[in-house]
Scaffold this motif. Sequence first.
Motif, short mmCIF file in Angstrom:
data_model
loop_
_atom_site.label_atom_id
_atom_site.label_comp_id
_atom_site.label_asym_id
_atom_site.label_seq_id
_atom_site.Cartn_x
_atom_site.Cartn_y
_atom_site.Cartn_z
N MET A 1 -16.18 30.68 -29.15
CA MET A 1 -17.43 31.20 -28.24
C MET A 1 -18.21 32.16 -29.23
SD MET A 1 -19.12 31.27 -25.56
CE MET A 1 -18.21 29.89 -25.17
N LYS A 2 -19.22 31.92 -29.36
CA LYS A 2 -20.27 32.85 -30.24
C LYS A 2 -21.37 33.34 -29.09
CE LYS A 2 -23.06 32.75 -34.34
NZ LYS A 2 -23.57 32.20 -35.15
N TRP A 3 -21.19 34.72 -29.24
CA TRP A 3 -22.13 35.35 -28.10
C TRP A 3 -23.11 36.25 -29.28
CZ3 TRP A 3 -17.55 36.62 -25.18
CH2 TRP A 3 -17.30 35.71 -24.11
N GLY A 4 -24.41 36.34 -29.03
CA GLY A 4 -25.38 36.78 -29.52
C GLY A 4 -25.52 38.17 -28.95
N VAL A 5 -26.44 39.13 -29.69
CA VAL A 5 -26.70 40.24 -29.33
C VAL A 5 -27.05 40.68 -27.80
CG1 VAL A 5 -27.92 42.39 -29.52
CG2 VAL A 5 -27.00 41.32 -31.55
N LYS A 6 -27.99 39.74 -27.41
CA LYS A 6 -28.51 39.59 -25.99
C LYS A 6 -27.29 39.41 -24.94
CE LYS A 6 -31.99 37.24 -24.73
NZ LYS A 6 -33.17 36.28 -24.59
N GLN A 7 -26.51 38.43 -25.17
CA GLN A 7 -25.46 38.16 -24.29
C GLN A 7 -24.22 39.39 -24.16
OE1 GLN A 7 -26.24 35.85 -26.66
NE2 GLN A 7 -26.99 34.13 -25.31
N LEU A 8 -24.04 40.05 -25.30
CA LEU A 8 -23.01 40.98 -25.41
C LEU A 8 -23.56 42.49 -24.78
CD1 LEU A 8 -21.45 40.61 -29.10
CD2 LEU A 8 -20.50 40.09 -26.87
N THR A 9 -24.92 42.53 -24.75
CA THR A 9 -25.48 43.69 -24.11
C THR A 9 -25.61 43.71 -22.79
OG1 THR A 9 -26.97 43.94 -26.32
CG2 THR A 9 -27.76 45.16 -24.06
N LEU A 10 -25.84 42.23 -22.17
CA LEU A 10 -25.78 41.84 -20.84
C LEU A 10 -24.28 42.05 -20.28
CD1 LEU A 10 -27.20 41.15 -18.03
CD2 LEU A 10 -26.72 38.62 -18.99
N MET A 11 -23.56 41.52 -20.98
CA MET A 11 -21.92 41.79 -20.49
C MET A 11 -21.90 43.38 -20.49
SD MET A 11 -20.36 38.68 -22.73
CE MET A 11 -18.68 38.54 -22.27
N ALA A 12 -21.82 44.03 -21.55
CA ALA A 12 -21.62 45.50 -21.23
C ALA A 12 -22.54 46.07 -20.32
CB ALA A 12 -22.23 46.40 -22.77
N MET A 13 -23.54 45.65 -19.94
CA MET A 13 -24.30 46.59 -18.71
C MET A 13 -23.55 45.92 -17.45
SD MET A 13 -28.18 45.95 -19.86
CE MET A 13 -28.68 45.45 -18.50
N LEU A 14 -23.19 44.57 -17.32
CA LEU A 14 -22.62 44.32 -16.07
C LEU A 14 -20.96 44.76 -15.88
CD1 LEU A 14 -23.57 40.54 -16.42
CD2 LEU A 14 -24.36 42.01 -14.61
N VAL A 15 -20.38 45.02 -16.98
CA VAL A 15 -19.15 45.71 -16.87
C VAL A 15 -19.38 47.28 -16.66
CG1 VAL A 15 -17.26 46.57 -18.35
CG2 VAL A 15 -18.00 44.26 -18.57
N ALA A 16 -20.23 47.89 -17.22
CA ALA A 16 -20.63 49.27 -16.72
C ALA A 16 -20.95 49.45 -15.20
CB ALA A 16 -21.87 49.77 -17.65
N ILE A 17 -22.05 48.50 -14.99
CA ILE A 17 -22.26 48.48 -13.36
C ILE A 17 -21.17 48.05 -12.68
CG2 ILE A 17 -23.65 47.26 -11.62
CD1 ILE A 17 -25.76 47.02 -13.74
N GLY A 18 -20.48 47.30 -12.76
CA GLY A 18 -19.18 46.87 -12.00
C GLY A 18 -18.10 47.96 -11.87
#
Length: 170
Positions: A1-18
């Motif tokens: 699985m290769k994620w780019g900066v956009k995907q990793l940033t969105l993931m970090a934001m969702l983890v923080a919100i959650g």
Amino acid sequence: MKWGVKQLTLMAMLVAIGTITSTLIWFPAGIAKAYPMQHAINVISAVVLGPVGGITVAFLIGLLRNILGVGTILAFPGGMIGAFIAGWLYRKTKKLFWAAFGEVIGTGFLGAIASVPIAYFFLGKSVAVFFFVPSFLVSTISGSILAYLVISLLMKNEMMAKQMMSFQES
């Protein structure tokens, strides 16, 4: 699985919100606490990032909640199974309803049943097979409805819909 900066940033934001909302937004649901934002984020991440992204976000939220003392080990099977099934069903159907339904089935039934041996081995509690189902269902249904409404509203805006779909994994 290769994620780019956009995907990793969105993931970090969702983890923080959650993680943050789990300390603020919850309600009693039978023997457990309901965390509807966890399930809303499971559906959102599964739709936008796919099944692997959904599982990753659910795992990280569960891990942080446990480290901070606002969750239990039971956050892992429910969140991760629900996010996977939501992402898998969305990928197969491209229908938001099926993603929300997958979260409910994955968390409310399969995650609840998977929690039984975990409760026994890690928490020392012996419970019946369907013991967790009612409280898991209350939590996941409320969160899945919330995610369905949020994503539906966002998808009505053509620019937002294109932006959301640009995050999807290949």
